[in-house]
Design a protein around this motif. Structure first.
Motif, PDB file in Angstrom:
ATOM      1  N   ARG A 138      40.122  36.233  56.041  1.00  0.00           N
ATOM      2  CA  ARG A 138      40.710  36.486  54.727  1.00  0.00           C
ATOM      3  C   ARG A 138      41.532  37.758  54.843  1.00  0.00           C
ATOM      4  O   ARG A 138      41.096  38.757  55.377  1.00  0.00           O
ATOM      5  CB  ARG A 138      39.633  36.696  53.663  1.00  0.00           C
ATOM      6  CG  ARG A 138      40.252  36.855  52.250  1.00  0.00           C
ATOM      7  CD  ARG A 138      39.354  37.602  51.299  1.00  0.00           C
ATOM      8  NE  ARG A 138      39.079  38.965  51.718  1.00  0.00           N
ATOM      9  CZ  ARG A 138      38.127  39.712  51.207  1.00  0.00           C
ATOM     10  NH1 ARG A 138      37.345  39.233  50.266  1.00  0.00           N
ATOM     11  NH2 ARG A 138      37.930  40.946  51.640  1.00  0.00           N
ATOM     12  N   TYR A 190      43.307  50.076  45.126  1.00  0.00           N
ATOM     13  CA  TYR A 190      42.149  49.352  45.662  1.00  0.00           C
ATOM     14  C   TYR A 190      42.451  48.872  47.078  1.00  0.00           C
ATOM     15  O   TYR A 190      43.616  48.778  47.493  1.00  0.00           O
ATOM     16  CB  TYR A 190      41.811  48.160  44.772  1.00  0.00           C
ATOM     17  CG  TYR A 190      41.456  48.527  43.349  1.00  0.00           C
ATOM     18  CD1 TYR A 190      40.145  48.761  42.980  1.00  0.00           C
ATOM     19  CD2 TYR A 190      42.448  48.636  42.374  1.00  0.00           C
ATOM     20  CE1 TYR A 190      39.814  49.100  41.665  1.00  0.00           C
ATOM     21  CE2 TYR A 190      42.132  48.970  41.067  1.00  0.00           C
ATOM     22  CZ  TYR A 190      40.814  49.203  40.725  1.00  0.00           C
ATOM     23  OH  TYR A 190      40.498  49.528  39.433  1.00  0.00           O
ATOM     24  N   HIS A 191      41.383  48.534  47.781  1.00  0.00           N
ATOM     25  CA  HIS A 191      41.522  48.106  49.174  1.00  0.00           C
ATOM     26  C   HIS A 191      40.443  47.073  49.497  1.00  0.00           C
ATOM     27  O   HIS A 191      39.305  47.172  49.024  1.00  0.00           O
ATOM     28  CB  HIS A 191      41.374  49.302  50.115  1.00  0.00           C
ATOM     29  CG  HIS A 191      41.323  48.939  51.564  1.00  0.00           C
ATOM     30  ND1 HIS A 191      42.448  48.735  52.320  1.00  0.00           N
ATOM     31  CD2 HIS A 191      40.277  48.735  52.405  1.00  0.00           C
ATOM     32  CE1 HIS A 191      42.105  48.428  53.557  1.00  0.00           C
ATOM     33  NE2 HIS A 191      40.783  48.415  53.644  1.00  0.00           N
ATOM     34  N   ALA A 192      40.800  46.076  50.309  1.00  0.00           N
ATOM     35  CA  ALA A 192      39.819  45.103  50.808  1.00  0.00           C
ATOM     36  C   ALA A 192      40.046  44.890  52.294  1.00  0.00           C
ATOM     37  O   ALA A 192      41.176  44.662  52.736  1.00  0.00           O
ATOM     38  CB  ALA A 192      39.941  43.770  50.066  1.00  0.00           C
ATOM     39  N   SER A 248      43.973  43.607  52.311  1.00  0.00           N
ATOM     40  CA  SER A 248      45.010  43.866  51.315  1.00  0.00           C
ATOM     41  C   SER A 248      44.758  45.200  50.631  1.00  0.00           C
ATOM     42  O   SER A 248      43.664  45.759  50.678  1.00  0.00           O
ATOM     43  CB  SER A 248      45.060  42.743  50.264  1.00  0.00           C
ATOM     44  OG  SER A 248      43.854  42.681  49.528  1.00  0.00           O
ATOM     45  N   GLN A 302      36.765  49.567  46.778  1.00  0.00           N
ATOM     46  CA  GLN A 302      37.040  48.903  48.049  1.00  0.00           C
ATOM     47  C   GLN A 302      36.003  47.799  48.293  1.00  0.00           C
ATOM     48  O   GLN A 302      34.900  47.830  47.754  1.00  0.00           O
ATOM     49  CB  GLN A 302      37.024  49.901  49.212  1.00  0.00           C
ATOM     50  CG  GLN A 302      35.662  50.433  49.624  1.00  0.00           C
ATOM     51  CD  GLN A 302      35.132  51.506  48.703  1.00  0.00           C
ATOM     52  OE1 GLN A 302      35.914  52.219  48.074  1.00  0.00           O
ATOM     53  NE2 GLN A 302      33.820  51.629  48.619  1.00  0.00           N
ATOM     54  N   LEU A 303      36.413  46.809  49.080  1.00  0.00           N
ATOM     55  CA  LEU A 303      35.528  45.754  49.555  1.00  0.00           C
ATOM     56  C   LEU A 303      35.441  45.839  51.078  1.00  0.00           C
ATOM     57  O   LEU A 303      36.471  45.910  51.735  1.00  0.00           O
ATOM     58  CB  LEU A 303      36.065  44.376  49.156  1.00  0.00           C
ATOM     59  CG  LEU A 303      35.929  43.967  47.687  1.00  0.00           C
ATOM     60  CD1 LEU A 303      36.613  42.619  47.460  1.00  0.00           C
ATOM     61  CD2 LEU A 303      34.466  43.898  47.265  1.00  0.00           C
ATOM     62  N   TYR A 351      39.941  43.487  42.179  1.00  0.00           N
ATOM     63  CA  TYR A 351      40.857  44.535  41.716  1.00  0.00           C
ATOM     64  C   TYR A 351      41.048  44.473  40.201  1.00  0.00           C
ATOM     65  O   TYR A 351      40.905  45.479  39.491  1.00  0.00           O
ATOM     66  CB  TYR A 351      42.236  44.377  42.384  1.00  0.00           C
ATOM     67  CG  TYR A 351      42.256  44.376  43.888  1.00  0.00           C
ATOM     68  CD1 TYR A 351      41.282  45.024  44.640  1.00  0.00           C
ATOM     69  CD2 TYR A 351      43.274  43.712  44.581  1.00  0.00           C
ATOM     70  CE1 TYR A 351      41.324  45.022  46.028  1.00  0.00           C
ATOM     71  CE2 TYR A 351      43.327  43.709  45.963  1.00  0.00           C
ATOM     72  CZ  TYR A 351      42.353  44.351  46.684  1.00  0.00           C
ATOM     73  OH  TYR A 351      42.397  44.343  48.048  1.00  0.00           O
ATOM     74  N   SER A 390      39.421  36.160  45.696  1.00  0.00           N
ATOM     75  CA  SER A 390      38.221  36.954  45.961  1.00  0.00           C
ATOM     76  C   SER A 390      38.496  38.446  45.890  1.00  0.00           C
ATOM     77  O   SER A 390      37.704  39.202  45.324  1.00  0.00           O
ATOM     78  CB  SER A 390      37.654  36.589  47.338  1.00  0.00           C
ATOM     79  OG  SER A 390      38.598  36.856  48.368  1.00  0.00           O
ATOM     80  N   SER A 391      39.599  38.891  46.450  1.00  0.00           N
ATOM     81  CA  SER A 391      39.937  40.319  46.400  1.00  0.00           C
ATOM     82  C   SER A 391      40.723  40.664  45.139  1.00  0.00           C
ATOM     83  O   SER A 391      40.490  41.711  44.513  1.00  0.00           O
ATOM     84  CB  SER A 391      40.723  40.726  47.651  1.00  0.00           C
ATOM     85  OG  SER A 391      41.807  39.843  47.896  1.00  0.00           O
ATOM     86  N   ASN A 392      41.647  39.814  44.745  1.00  0.00           N
ATOM     87  CA  ASN A 392      42.491  40.131  43.580  1.00  0.00           C
ATOM     88  C   ASN A 392      41.692  40.245  42.287  1.00  0.00           C
ATOM     89  O   ASN A 392      41.996  41.079  41.423  1.00  0.00           O
ATOM     90  CB  ASN A 392      43.592  39.078  43.423  1.00  0.00           C
ATOM     91  CG  ASN A 392      44.645  39.170  44.507  1.00  0.00           C
ATOM     92  OD1 ASN A 392      44.745  40.181  45.199  1.00  0.00           O
ATOM     93  ND2 ASN A 392      45.426  38.120  44.670  1.00  0.00           N
TER      94      ASN A 392
END
Length: 762
Positions: free
Chosen positions: A473, A372-374, A476, A754-755, A571, A566-568
């Motif tokens: 932010r 995954y990617h943000a 990641s 992805q975000l 995922y 928010s990202s974790n």
């Protein structure tokens, strides 16, 4: 708010009481203040009081006409802290809400956020400390940093859990003193008196607070101070009117941009690309043609134009065509993506979560992987960075919104080369923040401009400046490896997160006075526990590991509403959905079979399923589910969405929430609902790529934010709970994006990893 206030301590000599009283420094009229056992003895309150006001501790003063003024040390950013904390105190005090007012606290260690210091202790530690030294240092930091370093910081949903108890104790202490004063007049036992709506009663006898404040301030407190039995007050759990709302509605509320001082001028600023940048040249002659232009201030790494109005100042900067020179690394998204990928694949990882043993569990037959990617995300509050300052007689007065007032004062003092006690800060209401106001670069800039101009100056960053020089932010990447049993049971999970050490970097800026480049460079390769925030994983997985792989990305990063959660959680909850699909189990049941030790989160899941009419996330249904726990609160979200020829449409968002005992139901609902909208914005946009050291997003229109007409109906149900109240300001954010992504998979069969969801795939 002064940086280093002093107050005079006076020993009582003839009253016969074995206690101390304190004089309040900086007041228009000096009043007595009462100390009780929880106060550190080396510090005294410095709350200003008029001649008809009495100060009762660090959080309260009461006037002779009965007005109750609550002193709040946390920044009001729209989250309602100027109402909820006074509501706690007023309920315990027995005050009439119509008489309650609020004012910001002065700088004083008494207002330190001890809970946040405890949570940030790991980031405050030097990297590489040994285990024994680390444990001892963490304990020392928790116990001492709040007092020695005046840890006045608003962040991470800690206002309610960090201060509720202290505000309740403050209300109880004042209530007891006022009751004792009334009892002395009536010659009755104070324990027999009742307090309600600002009136103390004993039989037919009644006295209002204002009639007793002088006598009450002179009386001793019992030890311990008795609290009211639960439910005896009449304010907790009620939607009392917000204290900050009337002034915001009628326009009388003052933000930093509303300050007007005699002979004041206005400044606009330009800053170069992210990195080791200096101002190389500019054309002053072009600015002189702008009506209202006054002068230029060269800050070395920035340039400011000063004029009689901000529009003229900003146009003058355009005419000056400033040129900046940047050395070394310049932020670029391709380089950032590569750095994250290399850190994830080849960089050393530091393990922060370990459960069971993942060695030997994985083999080619049972392993399932996903990456995954943000992208970096911006804050983009309505109010861009704004500050007003006046420098005279070797001192500075500063008006600005800040979540870290001590750091703001230090930044201004350092820029001017003066001591902190020569800086007076007036904390202002914030026009939003989402943690944007944790950084205080503008304090140093406006201080220098005000000194050079010799008159009051208001500095406002343009929207482009605010977005180009944000602390983002962190971008990641993540790799998830799962071992699945034949029955669909999740046996093992390995999680690896590649991200910069944002929390450690921000601490360097806030408390060590480093600039952005220094902070980034000084933390290269350091591990950061907050980079894996949210990945404690509520599911009953027997074998689990979570590693942080530190990466240098070349852009300043820091707190953002819900931070790495928010990202974790995007995922994690996306991956859990992928595993459910692989196992052939509907997503809710797949989660529930792993909820053995999470009854509150499980209740949220079953509750939202009933409320939203969960259909099992069947193919083409367009329903997606996700859940999360953070800061002691729990939430489950179901999104109904579809993707058609005109783009993605979110039709409905439903959420069931458990945040313990609710103090102000309407504010709690506002914050959860606002967090959900924020999470939807994160799913669709809020992010930026980078090119030549600058973000590609420079206007709000570049962020793909949902418009009001695109916000779907939002259903929220709170579970009744007698648990202690928790911070909920960020809880609504993390679970929305994965629920949207899972809904889109249900509707279209396409996985989004992805975000933002429709952003570039790295």
């Amino acid at each position: 708010m002064t940086a280093d206030p002093e107050s005079e301590q006076v020993e009582e000599s003839a009253s016969g009481f074995n206690r101390r009283k304190f004089l309040i420094g900086g007041a228009a009229g000096v009043g007595l203040v009462v100390a009780w056992a929880v106060w550190p003895r080396s510090y005294e309150p410095n709350v200003a009081a008029t001649e008809n006001e009495q100060v009762f501790g660090a959080f309260l003063k009461i006037s002779e006409d009965g007005q109750v003024i609550v002193v709040v040390p946390q920044s009001e950013m729209g989250q309602g802290v100027y109402t909820v904390l006074p509501q706690i105190l007023a309920d315990e005090l027995g005050a009439d809400w119509r008489t309650v007012a609020v004012e910001p606290a002065p700088i004083n260690p008494l207002y330190s956020n001890g809970l946040l210091a405890e949570q940030w202790a790991e980031s405050l530690m030097p990297a590489g400390a040994g285990k024994l030294a680390k444990n001892a240092a963490l304990q020392w930091i928790t116990q001492n940093v709040t007092l020695r370093d005046q840890f006045m910081v608003t962040a991470d949903s800690t206002s309610i859990p960090g201060f509720a108890g202290r505000f309740r104790e403050a209300g109880a202490a004042a209530r007891v003193l006022l009751t004792k004063a009334a009892a002395d007049r009536w010659d009755v036992a104070w324990e027999t008196c009742t307090v309600e709506n600002g009136v103390i009663s004993s039989g037919d006898k009644k006295l209002r607070f204002g009639e007793l404040v002088r006598e009450a301030a002179l009386l001793p407190l019992p030890d311990p101070v008795p609290l009211r039995p639960a439910g005896e007050g009449n304010l907790i759990g009620q939607d009392v009117p917000r204290l900050d709302l009337p002034s915001k509605l009628d326009g009388s509320a003052n933000f930093a941009g509303d300050i007007r001082l005699p002979d004041m001028v206005f400044a606009a600023i330009r800053q170069g690309p992210i990195g080791e940048t200096r101002l190389k040249s500019f054309k002053r002659g072009g600015a002189s043609k702008i009506t209202g232009f006054i002068d230029v201030v060269d800050g070395g790494t920035w340039i400011a134009a000063v004029a009689t109005n901000w529009w003229a100042a900003n146009r003058a900067l355009d005419k000056m065509s400033p040129v900046f020179e940047t050395k070394g690394f310049m932020a670029d998204s391709d380089k950032i993506d590569t750095a994250l990928r290399e850190a994830l694949e080849d960089g050393p990882g530091i393990r922060f979560v370990s459960r069971g043993d993942t060695n030997g569990v994985f083999d080619d037959d049972n392993i399932y992987r996903a990456r995954y990617h943000a992208d970096a995300a911006l804050h983009a509050p309505i109010e861009t960075r704004t500050a007003t300052a006046e420098y005279k007689d070797g001192g500075l007065e500063l008006w600005m919104a800040t979540q870290a007032p001590v750091a703001a004062v230090q930044t201004a003092a350092r820029a001017l080369g003066i001591s902190q006690d020569r800086v007076t800060l007036y904390p202002m209401l914030s026009g939003g923040s989402f943690d944007r106001n944790l950084d205080n670069d503008i304090a140093g800039q406006v201080a220098l401009i005000a000194k050079q101009m010799g008159r009051p100056v208001q500095l406002v960053w343009s929207r482009a400046e605010d977005m180009m020089h944000d602390h983002y932010r962190a971008p990641s990447q993540a790799r998830f490896d799962a071992a699945m049993a034949k029955a669909g049971r999740l046996e093992a999970l390995q999680i690896k997160i590649a991200a910069p050490p944002s929390a450690r970097e921000q601490v360097k800026r806030l408390f060590d006075g480093m600039d952005r480049v220094e902070a980034m460079q000084s933390t290269i390769g350091e591990a950061d526990i907050k980079a894996v925030a949210g990945l404690e994983v509520p599911y009953d997985i027997p074998n689990l590991t979570v590693d942080h792989h530190s990466a240098f990305v070349g852009v300043p990063t820091g707190n953002w509403r819900s931070n790495a959660h928010s990202s974790n959680i995007f995922y994690l909850e996306s991956f859990i959905d992928e595993l459910a699909a692989k196992a052939g189990i509907e997503p809710l049941s797949f989660r529930m079979q792993m909820m053995n030790n999470q009854p509150r989160l499980a209740r949220c899941l079953t509750g939202v399923a009933a409320m939203a009419g969960w259909d099992g996330g069947l193919d083409s249904s367009g329903q997606g589910i996700a859940c999360h726990s953070m800061h002691g609160g729990h939430i489950a979200v179901i999104v109904s969405a579809s993707r058609g020829t005109s783009g993605m449409e979110v039709r409905r968002i439903s959420a069931t929430v458990d945040i313990g005992r609710i103090i102000h139901p309407d504010i709690a609902r506002q914050q959860i609902e606002g967090g959900i909208v924020f999470g939807l914005a994160m799913a669709l946009g809020s992010a930026t790529r980078f090119q030549n050291g600058l973000p590609t997003a420079r206007r709000l229109s570049d962020l793909s934010l949902p418009r009001l007409a695109e916000i779907p109906p939002i259903q929220i149900e709170f579970l009744r709970s007698d648990e202690e109240p928790v911070g909920y300001e960020e809880l609504g954010v993390p679970a929305v994006a994965p629920a949207v992504a899972n809904a889109l998979f249900s509707a279209t069969g396409t996985r989004f990893r992805q975000l933002p969801l429709f952003g570039e795939v790295s």
